[in-house]
Design an enzyme around this catalytic site. Structure first.
Site, PDB file in Angstrom:
ATOM      1  N   HIS A 182       0.845  -1.019   0.076  1.00  0.00           N
ATOM      2  CA  HIS A 182       0.132   0.016  -0.140  1.00  0.00           C
ATOM      3  C   HIS A 182       0.657   1.334  -0.052  1.00  0.00           C
ATOM      4  O   HIS A 182       0.901   2.212  -0.783  1.00  0.00           O
ATOM      5  CB  HIS A 182      -1.028  -0.187   1.224  1.00  0.00           C
ATOM      6  CG  HIS A 182      -1.673   1.094   1.280  1.00  0.00           C
ATOM      7  ND1 HIS A 182      -3.293   1.337   1.047  1.00  0.00           N
ATOM      8  CD2 HIS A 182      -1.453   2.434   1.945  1.00  0.00           C
ATOM      9  CE1 HIS A 182      -3.563   2.540   1.350  1.00  0.00           C
ATOM     10  NE2 HIS A 182      -2.539   3.314   1.895  1.00  0.00           N
ATOM     11  N   GLU A 183       1.907   1.218   0.835  1.00  0.00           N
ATOM     12  CA  GLU A 183       2.743   2.322   0.961  1.00  0.00           C
ATOM     13  C   GLU A 183       3.751   2.593  -0.349  1.00  0.00           C
ATOM     14  O   GLU A 183       3.851   3.636  -0.684  1.00  0.00           O
ATOM     15  CB  GLU A 183       3.813   2.363   2.216  1.00  0.00           C
ATOM     16  CG  GLU A 183       2.647   2.350   3.788  1.00  0.00           C
ATOM     17  CD  GLU A 183       1.824   3.569   3.412  1.00  0.00           C
ATOM     18  OE1 GLU A 183       2.331   4.486   3.448  1.00  0.00           O
ATOM     19  OE2 GLU A 183       0.947   3.495   4.229  1.00  0.00           O
ATOM     20  N   HIS A 186       1.830   4.536  -3.117  1.00  0.00           N
ATOM     21  CA  HIS A 186       1.999   5.942  -3.105  1.00  0.00           C
ATOM     22  C   HIS A 186       3.170   6.329  -3.697  1.00  0.00           C
ATOM     23  O   HIS A 186       3.070   7.268  -4.500  1.00  0.00           O
ATOM     24  CB  HIS A 186       2.028   6.343  -1.552  1.00  0.00           C
ATOM     25  CG  HIS A 186       0.670   6.379  -0.749  1.00  0.00           C
ATOM     26  ND1 HIS A 186      -0.397   6.939  -1.143  1.00  0.00           N
ATOM     27  CD2 HIS A 186       0.414   5.911   0.416  1.00  0.00           C
ATOM     28  CE1 HIS A 186      -1.191   6.773  -0.386  1.00  0.00           C
ATOM     29  NE2 HIS A 186      -0.766   6.147   0.584  1.00  0.00           N
ATOM     30  N   GLU A 231      -5.942   6.816  -1.448  1.00  0.00           N
ATOM     31  CA  GLU A 231      -5.873   5.637  -0.538  1.00  0.00           C
ATOM     32  C   GLU A 231      -6.441   4.399  -1.411  1.00  0.00           C
ATOM     33  O   GLU A 231      -6.099   3.397  -1.244  1.00  0.00           O
ATOM     34  CB  GLU A 231      -6.453   5.966   0.922  1.00  0.00           C
ATOM     35  CG  GLU A 231      -5.794   6.938   1.668  1.00  0.00           C
ATOM     36  CD  GLU A 231      -4.453   6.397   2.013  1.00  0.00           C
ATOM     37  OE1 GLU A 231      -4.316   5.118   2.621  1.00  0.00           O
ATOM     38  OE2 GLU A 231      -3.639   7.036   1.883  1.00  0.00           O
TER      39      GLU A 231
END
Length: 341
Positions: A182-183, A186, A231
């Site tokens: 997930h990070e 980004h 997100e």
């Protein structure tokens, strides 16, 4: 800063087979990729915790951020870019002094993960980056009782990800790798700089007397809207690495109401049913108004909404197409043979 939001079986390496993959120039190339499982013991409170890295089934070569970017992310990014002087203001606020403060703060209060320091976590990060076809940033673990993870990307410096110890305690290894993915999402989508700007720009605008507060309020709403959309994109990146929607949904469920002592009683299917009941309860005009008021100032979508979104995307053609054109991962340490025709 992007705030968030194990693997348990061992498999024997299999001979790698060439698989056709679409390259950036629209040709097909044949690649052979493999990955092996590694067991790294770590000591925690006088007991050994096994960090087993189960290879993901496929990796994505020539993966572009727009291949999985959420439509709301695309839309709100375009809107954000139309704000006059936003980039210039962000660069002015994020100067050399701010860079140095953030960097030293993190180095001084966290543990840098590497091959020789928490090697199990290091392998989870390297594998997740490999699957998403991106460079692995630095990874830090910080002592904090609030389960969280975030990304910091400072112009001119290598970005890094920070994971709180309480999050490590809460999640399984597969779930923890989904958080790392997930990070990484980004960074893959160039969210990192925008996320850092979002915090500093808003704080800076509030410090301006009079009109500054009004500007900040309007800017904060736009930034929060963009952050919520970003997100959703990064939850998709988590799914691309986990390759099982239940793993990602389990992370969201635990962040909503989980703890280590209850983790074996949590039910992903029940949480998805809860998400559907939320949609039903907010489908009337009053519910719609309350739902928007509830989420308007949030930097993250509600966990139940994120769970529903990732469940729907996992069933859609876009995700299936990406899987269809991915490469089997069997032994990442094996040399890769590439043939272009």
């Amino acid at each position: 800063m992007a705030a968030l939001f194990s693997l348990t079986c061992v498999v024997s390496p299999k001979p790698s087979l060439p698989v056709p993959v679409r390259s950036s120039n629209a040709r097909w190339r044949w690649e052979s990729v493999a990955s092996r499982v590694v067991l790294q013991p770590e000591t925690r409170r006088s007991r050994v915790v096994a960090l087993v890295s189960q290879a993901s089934r496929v990796v994505f070569r020539d993966l572009d951020a727009d291949d999985f970017r959420h439509p709301l992310d695309k839309q709100n990014t375009l809107l954000l870019r139309t704000i006059p002087g936003l980039n210039e203001l962000g660069k002015a606020l994020l100067g050399p002094m701010t860079e140095q403060v953030m960097l030293l703060e993190n180095i001084g209060t966290s543990v840098l993960v590497s091959e020789n320091q928490l090697p199990g976590l290091h392998k989870l990060m390297i594998e997740a980056a490999k699957v998403l076809d991106t460079e692995a940033p630095d990874l830090y673990v910080r002592q904090n009782p609030v389960p969280n993870a975030y990304t910091l990307a400072i112009s001119g410096r290598k970005p890094f990800i920070v994971v709180h110890t309480s999050l490590v305690e809460l999640l399984t290894r597969r779930e923890l790798q989904a958080v790392l993915a997930h990070e990484l999402g980004h960074l893959k989508c160039d969210h990192g700089v925008w996320l850092t700007f979002a915090n500093i720009i808003t704080l800076g605008a509030y410090s301006v007397p009079g009109l500054g507060g009004l500007i900040a309020q309007s800017l904060e709403e736009q930034l929060c809207r963009w952050l919520r959309a970003a997100e959703l994109t990064c939850d998709r990146a988590a799914l691309l690495v986990a390759q099982d929607p239940k793993v990602v949904i389990s992370v969201l469920m635990k962040l909503a109401g989980g703890c280590p002592s209850l983790s074996d009683q949590l039910n992903v299917d029940a949480f998805l049913e809860q998400a559907r009941s939320y949609d039903k309860a907010s489908s009337n005009p009053i519910g719609w108004y309350i739902r928007n008021a509830q989420t308007r100032q949030l930097s993250h979508p509600l966990p139940v909404l994120r769970a529903r979104e990732i469940d729907e995307w996992s069933r859609g053609q876009e995700y299936k197409y990406l899987l269809k054109h991915a490469i089997q991962l069997e032994d990442s340490l094996k040399p890769r043979n590439t043939f272009v025709r």
